[in-house]
Design an enzyme around this catalytic site. Structure first.
Site, short mmCIF file in Angstrom:
data_model
loop_
_atom_site.label_atom_id
_atom_site.label_comp_id
_atom_site.label_asym_id
_atom_site.label_seq_id
_atom_site.Cartn_x
_atom_site.Cartn_y
_atom_site.Cartn_z
N TRP A 1 0.82 -1.22 0.00
CA TRP A 1 0.00 0.00 0.00
C TRP A 1 0.85 1.27 0.00
CZ3 TRP A 1 -4.72 -0.66 3.84
CH2 TRP A 1 -5.49 -1.77 3.43
N LYS A 2 2.14 1.15 0.21
CA LYS A 2 3.04 2.31 0.31
C LYS A 2 2.49 3.30 1.33
CE LYS A 2 4.24 1.46 -4.46
NZ LYS A 2 5.09 1.87 -5.56
N HIS B 1 12.67 -2.56 -0.59
CA HIS B 1 11.91 -2.03 -1.74
C HIS B 1 12.75 -0.94 -2.42
CE1 HIS B 1 8.81 0.01 -4.06
NE2 HIS B 1 8.12 -1.11 -3.97
N GLU C 1 11.38 -6.84 -8.93
CA GLU C 1 10.70 -5.60 -9.30
C GLU C 1 11.62 -4.71 -10.13
OE1 GLU C 1 7.14 -4.83 -6.54
OE2 GLU C 1 8.85 -3.73 -5.79
N GLY D 1 5.16 1.65 -10.66
CA GLY D 1 4.33 2.84 -10.66
C GLY D 1 4.36 3.63 -11.96
C1 PEP Z 1 5.49 -1.83 -5.78
O1 PEP Z 1 5.49 -0.75 -5.21
O2 PEP Z 1 6.03 -2.79 -5.24
C2 PEP Z 1 4.84 -1.93 -7.09
C3 PEP Z 1 5.03 -3.00 -7.78
O3 PEP Z 1 4.10 -0.84 -7.49
P1 PEP Z 1 3.15 -0.77 -8.78
O4 PEP Z 1 2.35 -2.05 -8.84
O5 PEP Z 1 2.29 0.42 -8.57
O6 PEP Z 1 4.04 -0.65 -9.97
#
Ligand code: PEP
Length: 249
Positions: A10-11, A94, A166, A172
């Site tokens: 959720w950040k 992250h 990631e 994002g």
């Molecule tokens: C994240 O913050 O781990 C992420 C994958 O964000 P998003 O799905 O919005 O790209």
């Protein structure tokens, strides 16, 4: 067969009271799936999240922790504090924490070790920047991040870690790695774990893809053999999208 795992990051979104609403919506739409489901909320929302998710298949995770047990570390939160609340998972390393809060491969390793020592399941994030990819060093960067994160982690503990691949350029941004690109890197990470430990450990460990995963692209990404789930940012804040992703498993 590795059980798939869908985790929402959720950040810095949702207040403690909004947390109750969103988890209740997910509960209503959640089809009791055959995969693990985790919501990683801001620290101040964790207590409400644990309470609201009680009795369901939804588990709660934090987005960070500190690697010391206690003491003069103003503003930090320890593993024991998270455990005491009923938190079961914790995101570590992250890219936003590496970029804005000076997390290094070494602090990430310390946090992984502390989480495992305290029985929290780490969701360890690794990923290359766009420049890394353009310069052809994606594999080197991710192997370095992975090797350092697992320093002094036993084979038994290594199996408990969830790695989230990631690509920083996909977070994002609305740009998703193609399922083939994502699977290729996840397979490379699995090979790195096999080199560090053995095939048994590499086969057991779950590797998620994260980076603009959404209700529309989840199914194809999750159908790839080395992608064992997703770490979801933006789409985890909408109950319809998040539960559609869960159902894609
Ligand atoms: C994240 O913050 O781990 C992420 C994958 O964000 P998003 O799905 O919005 O790209």
């Amino acid at each position: 067969m590795r059980k798939k795992i869908i985790a929402g990051n959720w950040k810095m979104n949702k207040t403690p009271s909004e947390t109750i609403g969103l988890i209740n919506e997910i509960k209503e739409k959640n089809p009791a799936p055959d995969c693990d489901v985790v919501v990683c909320t801001p620290f101040v929302c964790l207590s409400n999240a644990v309470e609201t998710a009680k009795g369901t298949n939804i588990k709660v995770g934090a987005q960070n922790l500190y690697f010391e047990d206690k003491g003069a570390y103003t503003g930090e939160v320890s593993a024991d504090m998270l455990k005491d609340l009923g938190v079961e998972y914790v995101i570590i390393g992250h890219s936003e924490r590496r970029q804005y809060f000076n997390e290094t491969d070494i602090t990430v390793n310390k946090k992984v070790i502390k989480a495992l020592e305290k029985d929290l399941l780490p969701i360890l994030c690794v990923g290359e920047t766009l420049t890394d990819r353009e310069q052809g060093v994606t594999d080197d960067v991710i192997r370095r991040q992975t090797k350092i994160a697992f320093l002094n982690v036993s084979k038994e503990d290594a199996k408990k870690v969830i790695i989230a691949y990631e690509p920083v350029w996909a977070i994002g941004t609305g740009k998703t790695a193609t399922p083939e690109q994502a699977n290729e890197v996840c397979a490379m990470i699995r090979d790195c774990i096999e080199t560090l430990y053995d095939k048994d450990t590499a086969d057991a460990l779950r590797i998620q893809y994260g980076g603009s995963m959404n209700a529309g692209n989840a199914k194809e990404l999750l159908s790839k053999p080395d992608i064992d789930g997703g770490l979801i940012g933006g789409a985890a804040l909408k109950s319809d999208d998040f539960t559609t992703i869960i159902k894609s498993c």
